[in-house]
Design an enzyme around this catalytic site. Structure first.
Site, PDB file in Angstrom:
ATOM      1  N   ASP A  65      48.610  28.466  28.283  1.00  0.00           N
ATOM      2  CA  ASP A  65      48.732  28.832  29.697  1.00  0.00           C
ATOM      3  C   ASP A  65      49.380  27.696  30.477  1.00  0.00           C
ATOM      4  OD1 ASP A  65      47.452  31.049  28.933  1.00  0.00           O
ATOM      5  OD2 ASP A  65      45.650  30.766  30.171  1.00  0.00           O
ATOM      6  N   GLN A  66      48.990  26.480  30.072  1.00  0.00           N
ATOM      7  CA  GLN A  66      49.510  25.315  30.784  1.00  0.00           C
ATOM      8  C   GLN A  66      51.028  25.192  30.622  1.00  0.00           C
ATOM      9  OE1 GLN A  66      47.687  21.756  29.474  1.00  0.00           O
ATOM     10  NE2 GLN A  66      48.313  20.610  31.285  1.00  0.00           N
ATOM     11  N   GLU A  67      51.478  25.398  29.385  1.00  0.00           N
ATOM     12  CA  GLU A  67      52.931  25.330  29.150  1.00  0.00           C
ATOM     13  C   GLU A  67      53.661  26.424  29.942  1.00  0.00           C
ATOM     14  OE1 GLU A  67      53.591  23.828  24.631  1.00  0.00           O
ATOM     15  OE2 GLU A  67      52.147  25.431  24.911  1.00  0.00           O
ATOM     16  N   ASP A 122      52.621  27.803  32.748  1.00  0.00           N
ATOM     17  CA  ASP A 122      52.641  27.411  34.167  1.00  0.00           C
ATOM     18  C   ASP A 122      53.719  26.364  34.433  1.00  0.00           C
ATOM     19  OD1 ASP A 122      50.617  29.122  34.624  1.00  0.00           O
ATOM     20  OD2 ASP A 122      49.032  27.604  34.618  1.00  0.00           O
ATOM     21  N   LEU A 138      49.949  68.559  33.830  1.00  0.00           N
ATOM     22  CA  LEU A 138      49.691  69.296  32.595  1.00  0.00           C
ATOM     23  C   LEU A 138      48.609  70.337  32.810  1.00  0.00           C
ATOM     24  CD1 LEU A 138      49.504  66.340  30.057  1.00  0.00           C
ATOM     25  CD2 LEU A 138      51.369  67.960  30.378  1.00  0.00           C
ATOM     26  N   GLU A 148      47.598  61.938  22.012  1.00  0.00           N
ATOM     27  CA  GLU A 148      47.530  60.678  22.767  1.00  0.00           C
ATOM     28  C   GLU A 148      46.277  60.645  23.619  1.00  0.00           C
ATOM     29  OE1 GLU A 148      51.009  60.505  25.224  1.00  0.00           O
ATOM     30  OE2 GLU A 148      52.296  61.144  23.566  1.00  0.00           O
ATOM     31  N   LYS A 190      44.415  60.335  27.105  1.00  0.00           N
ATOM     32  CA  LYS A 190      44.761  60.634  28.498  1.00  0.00           C
ATOM     33  C   LYS A 190      44.175  59.518  29.362  1.00  0.00           C
ATOM     34  CE  LYS A 190      44.679  64.382  31.876  1.00  0.00           C
ATOM     35  NZ  LYS A 190      44.510  63.521  33.003  1.00  0.00           N
ATOM     36  N   ASP A 197      43.184  57.360  32.542  1.00  0.00           N
ATOM     37  CA  ASP A 197      42.700  57.808  33.839  1.00  0.00           C
ATOM     38  C   ASP A 197      43.124  56.834  34.940  1.00  0.00           C
ATOM     39  OD1 ASP A 197      41.470  59.372  35.645  1.00  0.00           O
ATOM     40  OD2 ASP A 197      39.424  58.803  35.116  1.00  0.00           O
ATOM     41  N   ARG A 216      53.844  59.488  41.609  1.00  0.00           N
ATOM     42  CA  ARG A 216      54.081  60.913  41.382  1.00  0.00           C
ATOM     43  C   ARG A 216      54.255  61.656  42.704  1.00  0.00           C
ATOM     44  NH1 ARG A 216      51.177  65.608  40.981  1.00  0.00           N
ATOM     45  NH2 ARG A 216      52.213  67.119  39.650  1.00  0.00           N
ATOM     46  N   GLU A 241      51.149  55.505  32.987  1.00  0.00           N
ATOM     47  CA  GLU A 241      49.977  55.478  33.861  1.00  0.00           C
ATOM     48  C   GLU A 241      49.680  54.044  34.273  1.00  0.00           C
ATOM     49  OE1 GLU A 241      49.062  58.549  34.173  1.00  0.00           O
ATOM     50  OE2 GLU A 241      46.982  58.614  34.888  1.00  0.00           O
ATOM     51  N   TYR A 256      56.073  58.433  28.164  1.00  0.00           N
ATOM     52  CA  TYR A 256      57.056  59.516  28.241  1.00  0.00           C
ATOM     53  C   TYR A 256      58.422  58.920  28.565  1.00  0.00           C
ATOM     54  CZ  TYR A 256      58.632  64.265  29.607  1.00  0.00           C
ATOM     55  OH  TYR A 256      59.267  65.479  29.694  1.00  0.00           O
ATOM     56  N   LYS A 310      51.022  66.861  22.658  1.00  0.00           N
ATOM     57  CA  LYS A 310      52.419  67.179  22.987  1.00  0.00           C
ATOM     58  C   LYS A 310      53.163  67.581  21.720  1.00  0.00           C
ATOM     59  CE  LYS A 310      52.498  63.463  26.396  1.00  0.00           C
ATOM     60  NZ  LYS A 310      52.872  62.066  26.635  1.00  0.00           N
ATOM     61  N   LYS A 356      40.301  67.744  28.321  1.00  0.00           N
ATOM     62  CA  LYS A 356      39.495  66.740  29.031  1.00  0.00           C
ATOM     63  C   LYS A 356      38.116  66.625  28.399  1.00  0.00           C
ATOM     64  CE  LYS A 356      40.429  66.549  33.545  1.00  0.00           C
ATOM     65  NZ  LYS A 356      40.726  65.534  34.546  1.00  0.00           N
ATOM     66  N   CYS A 359      12.215  60.598  59.493  1.00  0.00           N
ATOM     67  CA  CYS A 359      12.770  59.405  58.853  1.00  0.00           C
ATOM     68  C   CYS A 359      11.663  58.699  58.070  1.00  0.00           C
ATOM     69  CB  CYS A 359      13.334  58.460  59.918  1.00  0.00           C
ATOM     70  SG  CYS A 359      13.804  56.862  59.237  1.00  0.00           S
ATOM     71  N   CYS A 406      11.054  55.070  59.911  1.00  0.00           N
ATOM     72  CA  CYS A 406      10.464  54.907  61.246  1.00  0.00           C
ATOM     73  C   CYS A 406       9.771  56.162  61.752  1.00  0.00           C
ATOM     74  CB  CYS A 406      11.544  54.459  62.231  1.00  0.00           C
ATOM     75  SG  CYS A 406      12.682  55.784  62.664  1.00  0.00           S
ATOM     76  N   CYS A 425      18.833  59.691  60.768  1.00  0.00           N
ATOM     77  CA  CYS A 425      17.793  59.173  61.639  1.00  0.00           C
ATOM     78  C   CYS A 425      18.515  58.756  62.922  1.00  0.00           C
ATOM     79  CB  CYS A 425      17.115  57.959  61.003  1.00  0.00           C
ATOM     80  SG  CYS A 425      16.067  57.094  62.194  1.00  0.00           S
ATOM     81  N   CYS A 476      15.093  51.582  64.229  1.00  0.00           N
ATOM     82  CA  CYS A 476      14.857  51.774  62.793  1.00  0.00           C
ATOM     83  C   CYS A 476      15.608  50.663  62.025  1.00  0.00           C
ATOM     84  CB  CYS A 476      15.353  53.160  62.397  1.00  0.00           C
ATOM     85  SG  CYS A 476      14.952  53.594  60.704  1.00  0.00           S
TER      86      CYS A 476
END
Ligand code: IVH
Length: 727
Positions: A31-33, A35, A81, A111, A113, A115, A134, A172, A225, A287, A311, A427, A430, A445, A451
């Site tokens: 990570d240092q290199e 950066d 779909l 594949e 799906k 979310d 979309r 997605e 796709y 598909k 689903k 309530c 109170c 309430c 309250c």
């Protein structure tokens, strides 16, 4: 090497490292290199603004400029779909495809799906040129600036790849669970509302007006796709394999199925397997693999005939209902919450579920001891969706086997079984009689001055950013002060300095007389003694950095303009806009307090509900006394001199759209100016728009629309001289 060549070289190298890190998860430098190279590039780019490139790896951090999304028409419509939850319908799909292809052999690409929200990416000459949501499928928002910050999306494809000169790839955008959990934790600590699920979080983030927010939120993307002329071959699966080679993140969990059985195997495997994935999925997509076969199957009006989404059922579990308690939220809304026997659901142990409101509760017809089905859907809190088929609780109870958690007697249990649990009418905190406002599902309430949860809600509202902006005081501290009796309402905040000073003095004198005060209490006698405990003393010491910050922002809030004070005092239904309207119309708190219903209702934007609420608020002596105390502490109770002078009705009745980047004022300032002069700032151009206040770089789509509708485009200078002109 000259600096220009070095910039190009660094960009190229950093693109590759990004890919190795974010897509392959196999970095080859530390990570240092990374950066270090990034800093070198940033420095060089700063020296050579003429070599600016929106696709440079340095642009991943986003910018603070406000994005205004242009609407873009999709090159090819983005269809959705057909969905099913039913396995038999998967067989029907297979059958339809087989018949549609007249019995020819075919493969189905299975594949996951994902979310999240779908995105269309356009590449030209290997460079990302546009990213569009979309939207409604025909047109979407151009979110390119935000998408550029998503590190798994390549900005520049590696040279020499066999990618087409121009193509589109869809996929997605999602927020991995890890980013989602972190984000919600931060929001909870900051007292901000939580995102219900990663999809909402991803969509809220991608639509953010500020790409540096997007950059910090850790979005990810999977592409699924590939479209356009000249894409590699006839196989969808094989095309995505090629895209993966070009640097796109493509799911490694796709599979080609040669039979319906293989499709079912895939579904069954991932229904369970998805629980271990780092991102949310809600089903599988099936598909037809051959593009030629896809073409011959064609589309219905809404979706392709060559694909279907199956689903997964939201995860459910069965358990026993033990009790329903009623919680009072900060707005006063009363929510029924079920306590149940603990049960494992979607990776966590669940023992509480919401029953939403009185109507939902009635429709479920619940009894203590019922076997219920709990579901974790898109929401954070699980819900009871019905009774389990195995519910034999009545039988059990008649045999006296049931005992409630609280050890309530058998009689009580049997009583509960015979009549279903009903919603409370008072309530639970109170005892006030609950009210239900027209058109709302919740019961409230109404006791907002007496309250505790409502009082806390009012204090939190009072200090919030758009109200008095005392944000160094978080909800937890407010809670703490309230429960210790240090504050009883928001006005008490302005006494904190004096109180803390008293405490400090008393605490110091106690410390020097240890033996006189052996019980450790730090204050003198009386009720306050228990409130100002030793534990609290250091926290309330003005020398304590965070407490002095709190005191400073409380002090600062005395300058907050009247319209925000009017918003802050928490008149039900008086939001930011109504408060502004009232403040500008009446000019002072006294005038608002004296206003009659008729007078209120003649104001544009103030209807009967708000008018009644304002009248009701000031009719309550507790509220009047509260406002008087605030006045005593020096809060703004009328509009400022400048504002009085700056007001006019030059833009009365006009709708103004703001677009572009401005030189003299910020967008918010222009918005305020429009309102001060009686106009209204609206978001999009329509035939009703009076004119567009246009800065530099007004979006081409907006410009075109304005021209088409013949709407005047006004420059910044023209606008400023218009509002400054003498009448
Ligand atoms: S293909 C014409 N593949 O599900 C086919 N969609 O209603 C276009 N989605 O809008 C979509 N994972 O947002 C496809 N592997 C996947 C997907 C996927 C998630 C989403 C996508 C689409 C919706 C379908």
């Amino acid at each position: 090497m000259d600096e220009k060549a070095r910039i190009l070289q660094l960009r190229d190298e950093l693109h590759q490292h990004n890919y190795r890190y974010y897509v392959e998860n196999a970095p080859v430098i530390s990570d240092q290199e990374f950066d270090f190279l990034m800093h070198e590039l940033q420095d060089l780019e700063a020296r050579h603004p003429e070599l600016f490139d929106a696709n440079s790896p340095t642009q991943r951090v986003g910018s603070d400029l406000n994005n205004e999304f242009e609407t873009v028409v999709h090159t090819r419509p983005m269809l959705s779909l057909g969905n099913t939850y039913n396995r038999d319908e998967v067989a029907d799909f297979w059958q339809r495809v087989s018949e549609g292809l007249m019995g020819a052999p075919f493969q189905i690409c299975c594949e996951l799906k994902f979310d999240g929200l779908s995105i269309s990416l356009h590449y030209e000459e290997g460079r990302l040129v546009r990213a569009v949501t979309r939207g409604d499928g025909v047109q979407g928002d151009d979110v390119t600036a935000n998408v550029r910050t998503i590190r798994s999306i390549p900005l520049q494809l590696p040279a020499g790849g066999d990618w087409p000169r121009e193509f589109e790839i869809r996929g997605e955008v999602l927020m991995p669970w890890s980013s989602f959990d972190r984000l919600n934790k931060e929001r909870e600590e900051a007292g901000e509302p939580l995102f219900a699920n990663p999809r909402n979080a991803a969509s809220g983030t991608l639509k953010s007006k500020n790409s540096s927010t997007v950059a910090q939120r850790g979005l990810d993307a999977y592409l699924y796709y590939l479209l356009g002329d000249g894409i590699p071959g006839d196989g969808h699966y094989q095309n995505l394999e090629a895209a993966a080679k070009w640097g796109f993140q493509v799911s490694k969990n796709m599979k080609l199925a040669n039979s319906l059985e293989e499709v079912y195997e895939y579904i069954d495997y991932w229904d369970e397997g998805r629980k271990k994935l780092p991102v949310a999925t809600d089903g599988v997509v099936l598909k037809v693999n051959s593009l030629a076969q896809q073409k011959s199957l064609g589309m219905t009006a809404k979706s392709p005939r060559w694909a279907i989404a199956y689903k997964f059922q939201a995860e459910q579990a069965e358990t026993t209902l033990r009790q329903v308690v009623f919680q009072v939220g900060r707005t006063g809304a009363v929510t029924p919450v079920a306590n149940m026997d603990p049960v494992q659901l979607a990776g966590t142990q669940v023992r509480r579920a919401t029953l939403h409101n009185a109507d939902v509760m009635a429709s479920l017809d619940l009894h203590v001891g019922d076997h219920v089905l709990v579901e974790k859907g898109g929401e954070i809190i699980p819900k009871i969706v019905g009774k389990a088929e195995t519910d034999n609780s009545k039988f059990k109870i008649q045999n006296s086997k049931f005992k409630s958690e609280e050890g309530a007697g058998e009689q009580c249990s049997i009583f509960n079984v015979q009549s279903s649990i009903s919603f409370v009418d008072r309530c639970p905190v109170c005892g006030s009689k609950l009210v239900r406002y027209e058109g709302e599902a919740a019961h409230y309430c109404p006791n907002d001055t007496g309250c505790p949860p409502l009082i806390l809600g009012r204090i939190e509202h009072f200090i919030s950013r758009k109200a008095m902006n005392i944000t160094s005081l978080g909800p937890e501290t407010v809670d703490d002060y309230f429960h210790r009796g240090l504050i009883h309402d928001a006005a008490d905040l302005y006494e904190l300095r004096v109180k803390s000073e008293e405490l400090r003095v008393k605490n110091n004198s106690n410390n020097s007389e240890d033996d006189i005060n052996p019980d450790g209490s730090s204050l003198g006698s009386g009720a306050d003694e228990s409130l100002f405990s030793d534990a609290l003393a250091p926290k309330l010491n003005p020398v304590n950095a965070s407490f002095s910050k709190i005191l400073a922002s409380i002090e600062e809030s005395k300058k907050v303009p009247f319209e925000r004070v009017l918003f802050a005092i928490g008149i039900r239904f008086v939001g930011e806009i109504a408060a502004k309207t009232l403040a500008r119309y009446y000019g002072s708190m006294d005038k608002v307090a004296e206003a009659s219903k008729e007078s209120l209702m003649q104001i544009n934007g103030i209807g009967e509900v708000i008018a009644d609420s304002v009248i009701g608020y000031f009719a309550n002596p507790v509220n009047r006394a509260f406002v008087e105390r605030l006045r005593g502490y020096g809060l703004q109770m009328e509009i400022g001199e400048q504002q009085k002078q700056a007001q006019s009705d030059k833009l009365q009745g006009q709708s103004v759209v703001i677009s572009g980047v401005f030189q003299h004022h910020s967008r918010d300032e222009y918005k305020a100016l429009i309102e001060q002069h009686g106009g209204k700032n609206v978001g999009s151009i329509s035939a009703k728009t009076s004119f567009v206040l246009a800065g530099d770089n007004m979006g081409p789509a907006k410009l075109e629309k304005a021209q088409k509708l013949g709407i005047r485009i006004m420059s910044e200078d023209e606008f400023l001289s218009l509002i400054k002109s003498e009448e």
